[in-house]
Motif scaffolding. Structure first.
Motif, PDB file in Angstrom:
ATOM      1  N   GLU A  47       2.329  63.944 -52.814  1.00  0.00           N
ATOM      2  CA  GLU A  47       2.726  64.258 -51.520  1.00  0.00           C
ATOM      3  C   GLU A  47       1.646  63.254 -50.778  1.00  0.00           C
ATOM      4  OE1 GLU A  47       3.101  68.161 -50.262  1.00  0.00           O
ATOM      5  OE2 GLU A  47       3.497  69.012 -52.203  1.00  0.00           O
ATOM      6  N   ASN A  80      11.294  71.021 -48.931  1.00  0.00           N
ATOM      7  CA  ASN A  80      11.368  72.262 -50.137  1.00  0.00           C
ATOM      8  C   ASN A  80      12.782  72.733 -50.483  1.00  0.00           C
ATOM      9  OD1 ASN A  80       8.319  73.839 -48.654  1.00  0.00           O
ATOM     10  ND2 ASN A  80       8.523  71.883 -50.376  1.00  0.00           N
ATOM     11  N   ASN A 116       2.937  74.636 -57.282  1.00  0.00           N
ATOM     12  CA  ASN A 116       2.721  73.804 -56.345  1.00  0.00           C
ATOM     13  C   ASN A 116       1.545  74.294 -55.371  1.00  0.00           C
ATOM     14  OD1 ASN A 116       4.362  71.728 -54.795  1.00  0.00           O
ATOM     15  ND2 ASN A 116       3.517  73.274 -53.212  1.00  0.00           N
ATOM     16  N   LYS A 152       3.264  78.903 -54.823  1.00  0.00           N
ATOM     17  CA  LYS A 152       3.916  77.636 -53.986  1.00  0.00           C
ATOM     18  C   LYS A 152       3.041  77.446 -52.516  1.00  0.00           C
ATOM     19  CE  LYS A 152       6.390  74.998 -50.867  1.00  0.00           C
ATOM     20  NZ  LYS A 152       6.091  74.792 -49.749  1.00  0.00           N
TER      21      LYS A 152
HETATM   22  C1  DGJ Z   1       2.520  70.774 -49.036  1.00  0.00           C
HETATM   23  C2  DGJ Z   1       3.354  71.496 -49.979  1.00  0.00           C
HETATM   24  O1  DGJ Z   1       2.888  71.180 -51.406  1.00  0.00           O
HETATM   25  C3  DGJ Z   1       4.666  71.248 -49.859  1.00  0.00           C
HETATM   26  O2  DGJ Z   1       5.601  71.804 -50.578  1.00  0.00           O
HETATM   27  C4  DGJ Z   1       5.178  71.411 -48.228  1.00  0.00           C
HETATM   28  O3  DGJ Z   1       5.102  72.665 -48.075  1.00  0.00           O
HETATM   29  C5  DGJ Z   1       4.260  70.623 -47.443  1.00  0.00           C
HETATM   30  N1  DGJ Z   1       2.883  71.053 -47.844  1.00  0.00           N
HETATM   31  C6  DGJ Z   1       4.760  70.559 -45.866  1.00  0.00           C
HETATM   32  O4  DGJ Z   1       3.640  69.804 -45.405  1.00  0.00           O
END
Ligand code: DGJ
Length: 553
Positions: A357, A57, A196, A125
């Protein structure tokens, strides 16, 4: 000209110069297009596969901190970095914008021949509003907060506040306008994630005054109309909640969806999505890049309120679609072991798959191949990529290296039923995965037994202390009549014709590589390598690619 203005000018100028498109090159903005059942990201006129990695982040908050990591991203065979744009940094005072960190990010990406997917860390977020600027945080009278049942304010901007929405939308529009100016010709930035991991927590719904008023009002006709028009294709969970409450064509939220947490979650999803739609639409009016939202997935057994509820989750896909037409797709952040299951759930309704992610574990290497092979993924991206460990990095670099070689074949095959992803469904799986492709049934067994050995070129020594076995998985493409290319690791594949009566034999199997789309032989495989013609095997502990030709007898 001040320092920041000069930097902006230079980024724009370099963008125009670097863009200097070759004759006939496509200057259109990155966009999505359909090919068969797939959705492709088109960049500079050509479809593009994102071999990505998302930054932690805070890594992009200071260009000097980010700078040393680019060489690593190149070694990983990445072509795209996913990086946040922080509302608090770009609008430190209301209406005064500072794009210097964004400009440095774009400049560093260009210097390192990388593309960017930007993550708008605006109102939310991971449910919270930690990236809202100080002038927003300090003024809860103007910028309303979500509250729990007791009326306790949360550090979550309420989606029921027009002030919140409009402030976010103005900032995001400014970012997009700036991107048009500095990147309109170059296309370093490919897509935007809006917010996010939006989600309501610790209660299933916001209980602020604005939320209570909205909850007592009628469900908007856009949503009830959508339910009626798509009655037979709705996500099963949404359909069950709606029909369970009587399948009504109108009424208040509890009339239409019942008074339980499932109904409250649908209510929140609608309002989060409407807010996000306003933000995304304001940005698209300035610079119409593809836009998506990402979701924190649900742990088994959790109820709305216990997980970040109402985000872009597969059971809410219809609500998000009806409310937010400017959002092009919903994206899962897959940190769980059952990667294939979540990927399938996101594809269920024709939603394109992009994984912004994923766990940066050794399994990321095979999950990436599976996503591209099984779901025509736009891209894949482990999180916290600058912190990836040695073993996972080595495996991911090898896997991304195969994707880079296979890119022309993968892109040509997307949406046409000529590709499959190969991934174990977990330790419960007993039988080989059955893949029907190109007139054959492929039985794919995943070798999880053997730990990597040093002879295979991987780091962990063999033996009891070697840790978990190396990952197993890959993808297969039907490349011609009776011909397949299989890429991956720790796989054994046997073949049978899809119409019974004859048997399939291996005419030839060869390990190779693709250079500019052309096959180059590394070695012919026979004898022990194919178990005397019985199967194709991709060894554990390393990634490789084989072309196999079959015949019937
Ligand atoms: C998911 C979030 O979207 C990210 O920005 C970060 O905080 C991760 N989790 C950490 O594992």
């Amino acid at each position: 000209m001040g320092g920041a203005a000069l930097r902006t000018f230079l980024v724009a100028l370099l963008g125009v110069l670097a863009a200097a498109p070759a004759a006939g090159a496509d200057s259109s903005i990155p966009h999505l297009r359909r090919q068969g059942t797939a959705t492709q990201l088109v960049v500079d006129g050509k479809p593009f596969l994102i071999r990505g990695g998302e930054l932690g982040n805070s890594t992009a908050s200071n260009p000097a901190y980010l700078q040393p990591f680019w060489a690593r991203f190149t070694e990983l065979n990445m072509n795209t970095v996913l990086a946040p744009v922080y509302w608090d940094l770009i609008e430190p005072e209301e209406g005064r914008f500072d794009f210097s960190t964004l400009d440095e990010l774009v400049a560093q990406a260009r210097d390192n021949r990388m593309r960017l997917v930007l993550l708008w860390f605006g109102s939310w977020k991971n449910s919270m509003s930690c990236y809202a600027p100080a002038w927003v945080k300090r003024d809860p009278q103007r910028f309303a907060r979500a509250t729990d049942l007791d009326g306790t304010r949360q550090e979550i901007l309420s989606p029921f506040s027009a002030e919140n929405r409009d402030a976010d939308a103005r900032a995001f529009a400014a970012v997009q306008k700036h991107l048009r100016e500095v990147d309109g010709a170059t296309h370093t930035v490919l897509m935007i994630q809006v917010e996010n991991e939006i989600g309501m927590i610790p209660t299933a719904r916001d209980h602020s005054a604005g939320a209570d008023r909205a909850f007592a009002a009628a469900v908007p006709a856009e949503l009830t109309g959508y339910l009626a028009a798509h009655r037979d294709e709705l996500a099963p969970e949404l359909r069950a909640t709606w029909l369970g409450a009587g399948g009504k064509a109108g009424g208040t939220w509890s009339d239409v969806f019942g008074s339980g947490p499932a109904g409250e979650e649908i209510f929140m999803a609608w309002h989060f999505a409407r807010y996000t739609e306003a933000v995304a639409a304001a940005g698209k009016r300035e610079h119409a890049l593809p836009m998506f939202v990402n979701a924190a997935l649900i742990r088994p057994g959790h109820q709305p309120g216990q997980y970040p509820s109402a985000g872009p989750l597969p059971h809410l896909v219809d609500v998000w679609r009806a409310a937010a037409p400017s959002i092009d797709f919903l994206a899962p952040d897959i940190y769980f072991q059952n990667f294939a299951e979540w990927a399938r759930r996101y594809r269920r309704s024709g939603n394109p798959l992009f994984v912004p992610e994923a766990l940066r574990s050794p399994e990321a290497s095979v999950n990436a191949l599976y996503a591209f092979g099984a779901h025509a993924a736009i891209g894949f991206s482990p999180f916290g990529i600058e912190s990836i460990g040695e073993t996972a990095a080595r495996l991911l670099a090898a896997s991304y290296g195969l994707v880079a070689q296979l890119e022309p074949l993968i892109l040509a095959g997307q949406g046409k039923g000529t590709m499959a992803g190969l991934l174990s469904e977990g330790s419960e799986q007993r039988q080989p995965q059955q893949v029907r492709l190109g007139g054959y049934v492929l039985a794919v067994a995943f070798e999880r037994g053997a730990p990597p050995s040093l002879a295979d070129g991987v780091v962990a020594p063999a033996g009891p202390a070697a840790g978990p076995p190396p990952p197993s998985g890959g993808l297969v493409l039907a490349t011609g009549p009776d011909e397949f290319v299989i890429a991956g690791t720790a796989l054994t594949v046997t073949f049978a014709p899809s119409v019974p009566g004859k048997r399939a034999g291996i005419l030839s199997a060869e390990e190779g590589r693709l250079v500019a789309g052309r096959w180059e032989n590394v070695r012919w495989l026979s004898g022990d390598e194919t178990h005397q013609g019985r199967h194709v095997r991709l060894e554990p502990g390393r990634f490789s690619m084989q072309r196999v030709r079959l015949y019937l007898y």
